[in-house]
Design an enzyme around this catalytic site. Structure first.
Site, short mmCIF file in Angstrom:
data_model
loop_
_atom_site.label_atom_id
_atom_site.label_comp_id
_atom_site.label_asym_id
_atom_site.label_seq_id
_atom_site.Cartn_x
_atom_site.Cartn_y
_atom_site.Cartn_z
N GLY A 31 13.71 18.94 35.87
CA GLY A 31 14.57 17.09 35.32
C GLY A 31 15.47 15.90 36.11
O GLY A 31 14.81 14.92 35.02
N ASP A 32 15.44 15.72 36.55
CA ASP A 32 15.55 14.90 38.16
C ASP A 32 14.61 14.04 37.79
O ASP A 32 14.98 13.33 37.75
CB ASP A 32 16.31 14.88 39.19
CG ASP A 32 16.54 14.12 40.34
OD1 ASP A 32 17.60 13.36 39.45
OD2 ASP A 32 16.41 13.42 40.86
N ALA A 33 13.38 14.71 38.19
CA ALA A 33 12.02 13.66 38.30
C ALA A 33 11.37 12.90 36.79
O ALA A 33 11.34 12.32 36.57
CB ALA A 33 10.92 14.15 38.72
#
Length: 131
Positions: free
Chosen positions: A19-21
């Site tokens: 999700g961060d990416a």
């Protein structure tokens, strides 16, 4: 990728990494669509402002009323994952940001159209983009 069932949903930490990416890529694409000539340094500063834990926690707060039961269950699970202390944020902010990232990761892998709709509803919270 097809929808996950309960038995094969990745661990919330793994989803948060994805999700961060995915979220940072979405932010970059948003900027490029609205200001394709933005200088790299200015883009970097804009990204820092919007990819930080405090902003992600704020986004989760705004998006929570729009989430279905399965999505809310996922963020509850992700908030309860033991975390190491963050230098920049308090524990609650870190938990909320991790839950946001896990939600983004899960939707990115399983329901990209749903993710696009949720993130589109968050666009008004983003700072204006200028070249």
């Amino acid at each position: 990728m097809s929808c996950f069932n309960v038995a094969n949903v990745p661990h919330p930490r793994v989803l948060a990494m994805v999700g961060d990416a995915a979220y940072e890529l979405w932010l970059c694409e948003h900027v490029v669509q609205h200001a394709p000539n933005m200088r790299a340094n200015k883009l970097h500063q804009w990204l820092i402002q919007h990819a930080c834990g405090a902003f992600q926690a704020k986004l989760l707060e705004v998006l929570t009323p729009l989430l279905n039961e399965a999505e809310q269950d996922l963020i509850r699970r992700a908030r309860n994952v033991p975390l190491t202390a963050s230098r920049r944020n308090d524990r609650l902010t870190t938990q909320q940001a991790t839950a946001f990232e896990a939600l983004v990761g899960w939707l990115h892998l399983s329901q990209p159209e749903r993710l696009a709709a949720l993130l589109a509803s968050a666009v008004p919270l983003l700072a204006p983009i200028t070249d």
